[in-house]
Design a protein around this motif. Sequence first.
Motif, PDB file in Angstrom:
ATOM      1  N   ASP A  13       0.871  -1.177   0.000  1.00  0.00           N
ATOM      2  CA  ASP A  13       0.000   0.000   0.000  1.00  0.00           C
ATOM      3  C   ASP A  13       0.909   1.228   0.000  1.00  0.00           C
ATOM      4  OD1 ASP A  13      -1.808   2.020   0.436  1.00  0.00           O
ATOM      5  OD2 ASP A  13      -2.522   1.274   2.366  1.00  0.00           O
ATOM      6  N   THR A  14       1.346   1.612  -1.196  1.00  0.00           N
ATOM      7  CA  THR A  14       2.360   2.670  -1.343  1.00  0.00           C
ATOM      8  C   THR A  14       1.954   3.975  -0.665  1.00  0.00           C
ATOM      9  OG1 THR A  14       3.055   1.705  -3.438  1.00  0.00           O
ATOM     10  CG2 THR A  14       3.715   3.987  -3.034  1.00  0.00           C
ATOM     11  N   ASP A  15       0.709   4.393  -0.847  1.00  0.00           N
ATOM     12  CA  ASP A  15       0.296   5.689  -0.292  1.00  0.00           C
ATOM     13  C   ASP A  15      -0.373   5.574   1.081  1.00  0.00           C
ATOM     14  OD1 ASP A  15      -2.082   4.559  -1.080  1.00  0.00           O
ATOM     15  OD2 ASP A  15      -2.527   6.048  -2.622  1.00  0.00           O
ATOM     16  N   GLY A  16      -0.400   4.342   1.628  1.00  0.00           N
ATOM     17  CA  GLY A  16      -0.869   4.153   2.993  1.00  0.00           C
ATOM     18  C   GLY A  16      -2.316   4.565   3.239  1.00  0.00           C
ATOM     19  N   ASP A  17      -3.184   4.384   2.230  1.00  0.00           N
ATOM     20  CA  ASP A  17      -4.582   4.795   2.395  1.00  0.00           C
ATOM     21  C   ASP A  17      -5.503   3.637   2.766  1.00  0.00           C
ATOM     22  OD1 ASP A  17      -4.669   3.379   0.058  1.00  0.00           O
ATOM     23  OD2 ASP A  17      -5.461   5.003  -1.180  1.00  0.00           O
ATOM     24  N   GLY A  18      -4.893   2.460   3.010  1.00  0.00           N
ATOM     25  CA  GLY A  18      -5.704   1.316   3.424  1.00  0.00           C
ATOM     26  C   GLY A  18      -6.130   0.421   2.280  1.00  0.00           C
ATOM     27  N   LEU A  19      -5.865   0.831   1.044  1.00  0.00           N
ATOM     28  CA  LEU A  19      -6.156  -0.013  -0.125  1.00  0.00           C
ATOM     29  C   LEU A  19      -4.825  -0.402  -0.752  1.00  0.00           C
ATOM     30  CD1 LEU A  19      -8.988   2.111  -1.831  1.00  0.00           C
ATOM     31  CD2 LEU A  19      -9.275   0.250  -0.181  1.00  0.00           C
ATOM     32  N   SER A  20      -4.664  -1.692  -1.077  1.00  0.00           N
ATOM     33  CA  SER A  20      -3.406  -2.129  -1.677  1.00  0.00           C
ATOM     34  C   SER A  20      -3.281  -1.547  -3.087  1.00  0.00           C
ATOM     35  CB  SER A  20      -3.338  -3.651  -1.734  1.00  0.00           C
ATOM     36  OG  SER A  20      -4.237  -4.137  -2.717  1.00  0.00           O
ATOM     37  N   ASP A  21      -2.040  -1.454  -3.556  1.00  0.00           N
ATOM     38  CA  ASP A  21      -1.815  -0.959  -4.918  1.00  0.00           C
ATOM     39  C   ASP A  21      -2.610  -1.780  -5.924  1.00  0.00           C
ATOM     40  OD1 ASP A  21      -0.073   0.637  -3.600  1.00  0.00           O
ATOM     41  OD2 ASP A  21       1.715   0.084  -4.748  1.00  0.00           O
ATOM     42  N   GLU A  22      -2.646  -3.100  -5.686  1.00  0.00           N
ATOM     43  CA  GLU A  22      -3.358  -3.972  -6.621  1.00  0.00           C
ATOM     44  C   GLU A  22      -4.856  -3.664  -6.651  1.00  0.00           C
ATOM     45  OE1 GLU A  22      -2.152  -8.164  -6.968  1.00  0.00           O
ATOM     46  OE2 GLU A  22      -4.273  -8.630  -6.708  1.00  0.00           O
ATOM     47  N   GLN A  23      -5.441  -3.491  -5.445  1.00  0.00           N
ATOM     48  CA  GLN A  23      -6.870  -3.137  -5.386  1.00  0.00           C
ATOM     49  C   GLN A  23      -7.128  -1.806  -6.083  1.00  0.00           C
ATOM     50  OE1 GLN A  23      -7.190  -3.226  -1.044  1.00  0.00           O
ATOM     51  NE2 GLN A  23      -8.866  -4.704  -1.240  1.00  0.00           N
ATOM     52  N   GLU A  24      -6.251  -0.840  -5.851  1.00  0.00           N
ATOM     53  CA  GLU A  24      -6.450   0.486  -6.437  1.00  0.00           C
ATOM     54  C   GLU A  24      -6.367   0.427  -7.962  1.00  0.00           C
ATOM     55  OE1 GLU A  24      -5.855   3.965  -4.237  1.00  0.00           O
ATOM     56  OE2 GLU A  24      -4.118   3.135  -3.170  1.00  0.00           O
ATOM     57  N   THR A  25      -5.427  -0.397  -8.466  1.00  0.00           N
ATOM     58  CA  THR A  25      -5.211  -0.460  -9.912  1.00  0.00           C
ATOM     59  C   THR A  25      -6.298  -1.260 -10.615  1.00  0.00           C
ATOM     60  OG1 THR A  25      -2.860  -0.481  -9.398  1.00  0.00           O
ATOM     61  CG2 THR A  25      -3.468  -0.979 -11.661  1.00  0.00           C
ATOM     62  N   THR A  26      -6.624  -2.438 -10.059  1.00  0.00           N
ATOM     63  CA  THR A  26      -7.492  -3.337 -10.811  1.00  0.00           C
ATOM     64  C   THR A  26      -8.970  -3.201 -10.452  1.00  0.00           C
ATOM     65  OG1 THR A  26      -7.255  -5.106  -9.195  1.00  0.00           O
ATOM     66  CG2 THR A  26      -5.646  -5.058 -10.980  1.00  0.00           C
ATOM     67  N   LEU A  27      -9.281  -2.725  -9.260  1.00  0.00           N
ATOM     68  CA  LEU A  27     -10.690  -2.681  -8.856  1.00  0.00           C
ATOM     69  C   LEU A  27     -11.201  -1.256  -8.666  1.00  0.00           C
ATOM     70  CD1 LEU A  27     -13.274  -4.198  -7.994  1.00  0.00           C
ATOM     71  CD2 LEU A  27     -12.352  -4.261  -5.669  1.00  0.00           C
ATOM     72  N   TYR A  28     -10.568  -0.513  -7.748  1.00  0.00           N
ATOM     73  CA  TYR A  28     -11.137   0.794  -7.381  1.00  0.00           C
ATOM     74  C   TYR A  28     -10.776   1.907  -8.354  1.00  0.00           C
ATOM     75  CZ  TYR A  28     -12.343  -1.603  -3.090  1.00  0.00           C
ATOM     76  OH  TYR A  28     -12.868  -2.488  -2.187  1.00  0.00           O
ATOM     77  N   ARG A  29      -9.755   1.708  -9.174  1.00  0.00           N
ATOM     78  CA  ARG A  29      -9.325   2.691 -10.179  1.00  0.00           C
ATOM     79  C   ARG A  29      -8.992   4.030  -9.521  1.00  0.00           C
ATOM     80  NH1 ARG A  29      -9.691  -0.583 -15.097  1.00  0.00           N
ATOM     81  NH2 ARG A  29     -10.978  -2.285 -14.354  1.00  0.00           N
ATOM     82  N   THR A  30      -8.327   3.940  -8.371  1.00  0.00           N
ATOM     83  CA  THR A  30      -7.874   5.119  -7.655  1.00  0.00           C
ATOM     84  C   THR A  30      -6.352   5.221  -7.806  1.00  0.00           C
ATOM     85  OG1 THR A  30      -8.000   3.675  -5.718  1.00  0.00           O
ATOM     86  CG2 THR A  30      -9.729   5.323  -5.947  1.00  0.00           C
ATOM     87  N   ALA A  31      -5.779   6.350  -7.367  1.00  0.00           N
ATOM     88  CA  ALA A  31      -4.346   6.579  -7.521  1.00  0.00           C
ATOM     89  C   ALA A  31      -3.561   5.809  -6.461  1.00  0.00           C
ATOM     90  CB  ALA A  31      -4.046   8.066  -7.413  1.00  0.00           C
ATOM     91  N   THR A  32      -2.462   5.142  -6.883  1.00  0.00           N
ATOM     92  CA  THR A  32      -1.651   4.379  -5.930  1.00  0.00           C
ATOM     93  C   THR A  32      -0.650   5.261  -5.194  1.00  0.00           C
ATOM     94  OG1 THR A  32      -0.145   3.844  -7.719  1.00  0.00           O
ATOM     95  CG2 THR A  32      -1.804   2.185  -7.176  1.00  0.00           C
ATOM     96  N   HIS A  33      -0.444   6.480  -5.707  1.00  0.00           N
ATOM     97  CA  HIS A  33       0.512   7.396  -5.070  1.00  0.00           C
ATOM     98  C   HIS A  33      -0.169   8.633  -4.496  1.00  0.00           C
ATOM     99  CE1 HIS A  33       3.227   4.772  -7.208  1.00  0.00           C
ATOM    100  NE2 HIS A  33       4.238   5.276  -6.506  1.00  0.00           N
TER     101      HIS A  33
END
Length: 238
Positions: A13-33
């Motif tokens: 979880d690069t940006d420490g927001d509680g969502l893993s980078d993988e979840q952000e990229t493949t599911l939530y479509r949010t920024a990983t940084h």
Amino acid sequence: MPVLTHAQSASIDTDGDGLSDEQETTLYRTATHNPDTDGDGYSDGQEIKNGYSPLMPGPQSKLSTSDTDWDGLSDGLEYKFKTDPTNPDTDGDGYSDGAEIRNGYDPTDKTDRDKKLAKQIEINLKGQRMKKILGGVVLAEYPISTGKWKTPTPKGTFKILNKTPRAWSKTYGLYMPWWMAFTRQGHGIHELPEWPNGYKEGTNHLGTPVSHGCVRLGIGPAKDMYDWAPVGTPVVVR
Ligand SMILES: [Ca+2]
Ligand SMILES: [Ca+2]
Ligand SMILES: [Ca+2]
Ligand SMILES: [Ca+2]
């Protein structure tokens, strides 16, 4: 740099927001940084946890109503169907995600544009609720009134056998709008019944088992289910 296993990389979880980078990229479509993609002061992880869209700023941006890409499918349902909430046509077949879900098609299948998702009606006797399910995702949930204890609604797996917009019950002398039969013994799903003198059963009965074994729905939901479920749709009563 050490080589990470898949399990390890999935939990980064690069940006420490509680969502893993993988979840952000493949599911939530949010920024990983960027821990707060929509910049509204609440982190992406907090928003998901509390039912808000991380893509739309503001306290009105609930997952159930926000529609970031204006395709007719809420951000919350996009996550459940695993479509891209920032792309109105995830599979690029010319039909929007919202239109595909409304008509029962798979919005993620790039190779087969005619692939349909399975429909199912689930009836919960204890909770007096009906679920409208497409591809394993609950699209809507409605209060119902099922059989009273002397004439219970049978449990089991059935299917819609026939449909008629306004059925007449000879046995009970009443009309049953938006009738869908699911047993050969006369059990069906229909709107709150109407008597020939014009009296219609009140919506206050929804949530309480008062019927002769049928499953009664309110005005609106009854027609919605009638229009949505073709003959053959599985009906699970539990
Ligand atoms: Ca993150
Ligand atoms: Ca935010
Ligand atoms: Ca959408
Ligand atoms: Ca599409």
